[in-house]
Enzyme design. Structure first.
Site, mmCIF file in Angstrom:
data_model
loop_
_atom_site.group_PDB
_atom_site.id
_atom_site.type_symbol
_atom_site.label_atom_id
_atom_site.label_comp_id
_atom_site.label_asym_id
_atom_site.label_seq_id
_atom_site.Cartn_x
_atom_site.Cartn_y
_atom_site.Cartn_z
ATOM 1 N N GLU A 1 -2.842 6.218 32.649
ATOM 2 C CA GLU A 1 -2.344 6.668 31.353
ATOM 3 C C GLU A 1 -1.754 8.069 31.499
ATOM 4 O O GLU A 1 -2.485 9.057 31.485
ATOM 5 C CB GLU A 1 -3.499 6.701 30.350
ATOM 6 N N HIS B 1 -1.593 1.969 27.488
ATOM 7 C CA HIS B 1 -2.920 1.640 28.006
ATOM 8 C C HIS B 1 -2.941 0.294 28.740
ATOM 9 O O HIS B 1 -3.875 -0.506 28.587
ATOM 10 C CB HIS B 1 -3.914 1.647 26.837
ATOM 11 N N ASP C 1 -12.765 7.719 35.421
ATOM 12 C CA ASP C 1 -12.323 7.811 34.027
ATOM 13 C C ASP C 1 -12.122 9.296 33.729
ATOM 14 O O ASP C 1 -12.788 9.865 32.875
ATOM 15 C CB ASP C 1 -13.371 7.192 33.095
ATOM 16 N N HIS D 1 -8.471 7.732 20.891
ATOM 17 C CA HIS D 1 -7.205 6.988 20.856
ATOM 18 C C HIS D 1 -6.610 6.815 19.461
ATOM 19 O O HIS D 1 -6.179 5.726 19.079
ATOM 20 C CB HIS D 1 -7.397 5.615 21.502
ATOM 21 N N ARG E 1 -10.151 11.335 23.869
ATOM 22 C CA ARG E 1 -11.134 11.780 22.886
ATOM 23 C C ARG E 1 -10.834 13.171 22.338
ATOM 24 O O ARG E 1 -10.390 14.043 23.080
ATOM 25 C CB ARG E 1 -12.529 11.798 23.529
#
Ligand code: GAL
Length: 354
Positions: free
Chosen positions: A318, A179, A251, A106, A81
């Site tokens: 990632e 991803h 996350d 993204h 983000r």
């Protein structure tokens, strides 16, 4: 060995999209689609020698075009983000498309995960696919023409190497990643909680309610984010912790101890006890966004074979620089200059443990 097969027709461009499958002698295969450069399948043997597909994905091209979740895709120009969908560089404010609440996620509305990449196969003992893309000046609000090359190479030791390179003609941020959603028991095997994970990271980035890093770089010591010793993903995932609660699980950006390296180093090990599969991740990047698939639920887009898309049945690792670095002077540098080449290598190596 490399084989090419038609995946479907991309209606918006009236063109056929092809998939390429690379195979090696170790019994591993990797299938990549031209759409988003996404990894749609990885088959690799378990401890009994049975091969299974260990990544989440869809049966149809249509779902890659329409669904959220970025399954297997190459993500860019900037992964994760960007707060408020805006940043200021050299006194100029750039506005990006806000595709995630008030933020940009993204790459924006049509990020590189939703573009068609040109694929050049190179067959051999260690088959290779070279993917290229041109991103014009102003693409999704980002300055500068960018040319990107991503090389997927299937090595003899059952490792998939991904090498990214990008150049620009104006200063611009770049932070690329892949991803892929892994489940080492097989993509259809259910919860990822029993996977044993080790990440060599001594700090992580706390986030606000929108999953934007607050700017603090916090020690993992004494927190659920301490994966320096192996532990199951599930062990602390439900702990009473603000960052876990906000994200609905893991996350967050984990910062590798010592930061970026010149050559790829071993940073992550994941082990799944039923299959005995081990995934070892080597990278030169400073960070990894470890995402436990908290938003994976979808009634609309079932996965391959009609499998319902369910929360926390696959995870992403990632590799990248720190998210929203453009808005945090104390974070990693993600600005690329015209005379430089952005490079990033990650190697996902599969093995088994009896
Ligand atoms: C991850 C991100 C998640 C979510 C996901 C896509 O990279 O960390 O918050 O946006 O992509 O569904």
């Amino acid at each position: 060995m490399i084989t090419k097969h038609e995946f479907g027709t991309l209606e918006s461009e009236s063109r056929k999209i092809y998939n390429y499958t690379m195979k090696n002698r170790g019994g591993m295969s990797v299938t990549v689609t031209e759409f988003g450069g996404a990894i749609v399948e990885i088959r690799v043997p378990d401890k009994f020698g049975r091969d299974t597909d260990v990544v989440g994905g869809y049966d149809s091209l249509r779902d890659y075009v329409l669904a959220d979740g970025y399954l297997g895709a190459l993500v860019g120009r900037v992964a994760n983000r960007i707060a408020g969908g805006t940043f200021t560089l050299d006194g100029e404010t750039h506005r990006l498309f806000r595709n995630n609440g008030k933020n940009s996620l993204h790459g924006g509305k049509v990020g590189w995960s939703h573009r068609v990449w040109a694929v050049k196969p190179e067959d051999g003992e260690e088959p290779k696919l070279t993917l290229t893309l041109h991103s014009p000046d102003g693409d999704e609000g980002y300055p500068g023409n960018m040319d990107v090359t991503v090389t997927y190479e299937l090595l003899s030791n059952n490792a998939l190497s991904i090498r990214y390179e990008a150049t620009t003609d104006k200063r611009t941020p770049v932070n690329l990643t892949n991803h892929t959603y892994f489940n080492l028991g097989g993509y259809a095997s259910g919860s990822i909680r029993d996977h044993v994970l080790q990440i060599e990271a001594d700090t992580y980035l706390p986030t606000d309610a929108d999953l934007i890093p607050t700017g603090e770089i916090r020690s993992v010591a004494g927190t659920p984010f301490d994966f320096r010793e192996p532990k199951t993903i599930g062990r602390d995932m439900d702990a009473d912790n603000a960052d876990l609660k906000t994200a609905g699980g893991y996350d967050q950006c984990f910062n590798f101890t010592g930061g970026a390296t010149k050559a790829p180093e071993r940073r992550i090990i994941v082990y799944e006890p039923n299959s005995g599969r081990v995934l070892t991740v080597f990278t030169d990047q400073p960070c990894v966004q470890f995402y436990s698939g908290n938003f994976l639920d979808s009634a609309e887009f079932p996965m391959k074979g009609g499998l319902p898309r369910r929360k926390q049945t696959a995870f992403c690792l990632e590799t990248q620089a720190m998210p929203d670095s453009v808005n945090h002077p104390n974070f990693t540098n993600t600005i690329l200059n015209p005379n430089e080449t952005y490079t990033h290598t990650v190697i996902y190596r599969f093995s088994v443990q009896q």
